[in-house]
Design a protein around this motif. Structure first.
Motif, PDB file in Angstrom:
ATOM      1  N   LYS A 269      19.511  31.178  56.683  1.00  0.00           N
ATOM      2  CA  LYS A 269      19.473  29.828  56.114  1.00  0.00           C
ATOM      3  C   LYS A 269      18.217  29.612  55.271  1.00  0.00           C
ATOM      4  O   LYS A 269      18.260  28.944  54.252  1.00  0.00           O
ATOM      5  CB  LYS A 269      19.546  28.778  57.224  1.00  0.00           C
ATOM      6  N   ARG A 270      17.093  30.177  55.716  1.00  0.00           N
ATOM      7  CA  ARG A 270      15.837  30.014  54.965  1.00  0.00           C
ATOM      8  C   ARG A 270      15.906  30.646  53.590  1.00  0.00           C
ATOM      9  O   ARG A 270      15.482  30.065  52.611  1.00  0.00           O
ATOM     10  CB  ARG A 270      14.665  30.616  55.742  1.00  0.00           C
ATOM     11  N   ASP A 271      16.382  31.873  53.523  1.00  0.00           N
ATOM     12  CA  ASP A 271      16.530  32.564  52.241  1.00  0.00           C
ATOM     13  C   ASP A 271      17.493  33.731  52.442  1.00  0.00           C
ATOM     14  O   ASP A 271      17.118  34.765  52.993  1.00  0.00           O
ATOM     15  CB  ASP A 271      15.199  33.076  51.713  1.00  0.00           C
ATOM     16  N   PRO A 272      18.731  33.578  51.963  1.00  0.00           N
ATOM     17  CA  PRO A 272      19.744  34.605  52.205  1.00  0.00           C
ATOM     18  C   PRO A 272      19.566  35.877  51.373  1.00  0.00           C
ATOM     19  O   PRO A 272      20.301  36.838  51.564  1.00  0.00           O
ATOM     20  CB  PRO A 272      21.050  33.896  51.837  1.00  0.00           C
ATOM     21  N   HIS A 273      18.595  35.902  50.470  1.00  0.00           N
ATOM     22  CA  HIS A 273      18.446  37.049  49.574  1.00  0.00           C
ATOM     23  C   HIS A 273      17.337  38.011  49.989  1.00  0.00           C
ATOM     24  O   HIS A 273      17.246  39.098  49.444  1.00  0.00           O
ATOM     25  CB  HIS A 273      18.216  36.573  48.146  1.00  0.00           C
ATOM     26  N   LEU A 274      16.492  37.603  50.930  1.00  0.00           N
ATOM     27  CA  LEU A 274      15.392  38.455  51.371  1.00  0.00           C
ATOM     28  C   LEU A 274      15.803  39.291  52.578  1.00  0.00           C
ATOM     29  O   LEU A 274      16.574  38.844  53.422  1.00  0.00           O
ATOM     30  CB  LEU A 274      14.172  37.602  51.747  1.00  0.00           C
ATOM     31  N   PHE A 275      15.245  40.494  52.665  1.00  0.00           N
ATOM     32  CA  PHE A 275      15.508  41.360  53.809  1.00  0.00           C
ATOM     33  C   PHE A 275      15.118  40.673  55.110  1.00  0.00           C
ATOM     34  O   PHE A 275      14.107  39.983  55.189  1.00  0.00           O
ATOM     35  CB  PHE A 275      14.694  42.656  53.702  1.00  0.00           C
ATOM     36  N   ILE A 276      15.933  40.900  56.129  1.00  0.00           N
ATOM     37  CA  ILE A 276      15.577  40.559  57.503  1.00  0.00           C
ATOM     38  C   ILE A 276      15.279  41.893  58.182  1.00  0.00           C
ATOM     39  O   ILE A 276      16.046  42.854  58.049  1.00  0.00           O
ATOM     40  CB  ILE A 276      16.721  39.829  58.229  1.00  0.00           C
ATOM     41  N   ASN A 277      14.155  41.965  58.877  1.00  0.00           N
ATOM     42  CA  ASN A 277      13.756  43.171  59.604  1.00  0.00           C
ATOM     43  C   ASN A 277      14.102  42.996  61.070  1.00  0.00           C
ATOM     44  O   ASN A 277      13.735  42.001  61.682  1.00  0.00           O
ATOM     45  CB  ASN A 277      12.250  43.400  59.466  1.00  0.00           C
ATOM     46  N   LEU A 278      14.809  43.952  61.622  1.00  0.00           N
ATOM     47  CA  LEU A 278      15.175  43.930  63.034  1.00  0.00           C
ATOM     48  C   LEU A 278      14.550  45.163  63.679  1.00  0.00           C
ATOM     49  O   LEU A 278      14.991  46.288  63.449  1.00  0.00           O
ATOM     50  CB  LEU A 278      16.702  43.952  63.157  1.00  0.00           C
ATOM     51  N   VAL A 279      13.468  44.958  64.435  1.00  0.00           N
ATOM     52  CA  VAL A 279      12.718  46.051  65.053  1.00  0.00           C
ATOM     53  C   VAL A 279      13.259  46.253  66.466  1.00  0.00           C
ATOM     54  O   VAL A 279      13.243  45.329  67.278  1.00  0.00           O
ATOM     55  CB  VAL A 279      11.202  45.743  65.073  1.00  0.00           C
ATOM     56  N   ILE A 280      13.723  47.468  66.741  1.00  0.00           N
ATOM     57  CA  ILE A 280      14.433  47.745  67.983  1.00  0.00           C
ATOM     58  C   ILE A 280      13.670  48.739  68.847  1.00  0.00           C
ATOM     59  O   ILE A 280      13.309  49.817  68.393  1.00  0.00           O
ATOM     60  CB  ILE A 280      15.829  48.340  67.700  1.00  0.00           C
ATOM     61  N   THR A 281      13.422  48.353  70.081  1.00  0.00           N
ATOM     62  CA  THR A 281      12.956  49.248  71.136  1.00  0.00           C
ATOM     63  C   THR A 281      13.765  48.860  72.355  1.00  0.00           C
ATOM     64  O   THR A 281      13.447  47.895  73.034  1.00  0.00           O
ATOM     65  CB  THR A 281      11.448  49.069  71.401  1.00  0.00           C
ATOM     66  N   SER A 282      14.863  49.576  72.596  1.00  0.00           N
ATOM     67  CA  SER A 282      15.804  49.111  73.607  1.00  0.00           C
ATOM     68  C   SER A 282      16.464  50.256  74.358  1.00  0.00           C
ATOM     69  O   SER A 282      16.806  51.282  73.782  1.00  0.00           O
ATOM     70  CB  SER A 282      16.895  48.269  72.932  1.00  0.00           C
TER      71      SER A 282
END
Length: 191
Positions: free
Chosen positions: A48-61
């Motif tokens: 919603k904030r900015d649909p054009h910028l990358f979202i980073n999902l950092v996973i340690t699971s």
């Protein structure tokens, strides 16, 4: 799960070296069952904030049940144009490896690992199966959906990673190093 801050399971130095926008970063380093709703809400908030910028999902699971995550990943691929970068800093096991595959860009720390297994290895419910045949059909479908999440990921080279290769890796319950993941096109970059 934390939005914009790192918790103990994720090496902060690796994140800082990549100069990621921490305001657009979600850290997953706890139980996936407990965190599902929070992660999904954080993801949609960032869109919603900015649909054009990358979202980073950092996973340690260590992982968790894959059913909800498979649906979420398919939604991300089908209905959002927001680019997602998944980053494995230590480990992405089981459903964690499934989440890792949602990224358009999939980065792994040099000493990190993915753990792959068949989707039905962790099935805890029969989804209302009436007969053993129904149960077998549901388990087969679960495996197929789980595998297709990997094979449908952007940038997968079918010469290196195809259904037969993935089935063998999953049947053998394989731990994949960052270098192996890059060679198989499961990862797009080693950091």
């Amino acid at each position: 799960m934390a939005l914009g801050r790192c918790t103990s399971g994720t090496p902060m130095i690796e994140i800082q070296q990549q100069q990621l926008d921490l305001d657009r970063t979600i850290f997953i380093d706890k139980d996936l069952i407990e965190e599902y709703d929070k992660i999904r809400a954080a993801y949609f908030s960032l869109i919603k904030r900015d649909p054009h910028l990358f979202i980073n999902l950092v996973i340690t699971s260590e992982g968790g049940p894959s059913t909800s995550w498979t649906s979420f990943g398919r939604f991300i691929r089908a209905f959002t144009s927001t680019p997602l970068r998944t980053i494995c800093t230590v480990k992405a096991y089981s459903a964690g490896s499934l989440i890792f595959m949602f990224g358009k860009e999939r980065w792994m720390a040099n000493d990190s690992a993915l753990f792959l297994h068949n989707g039905n290895k962790r099935v805890e419910s029969t989804w209302g199966a009436k007969t053993f045949r129904d149960l077998a059909d549901e388990l087969e479908f679960s495996d197929h959906c789980y595998r297709m999440t990997f094979l449908d990921a952007p940038g997968i080279d079918p010469q290196k990673m195809n259904y037969a290769v993935l089935k063998k890796l999953m049947d053998e319950e394989s731990t994949i190093t960052a270098q192996q993941a890059l060679e198989l096109t499961l990862a797009t970059r080693i950091i």
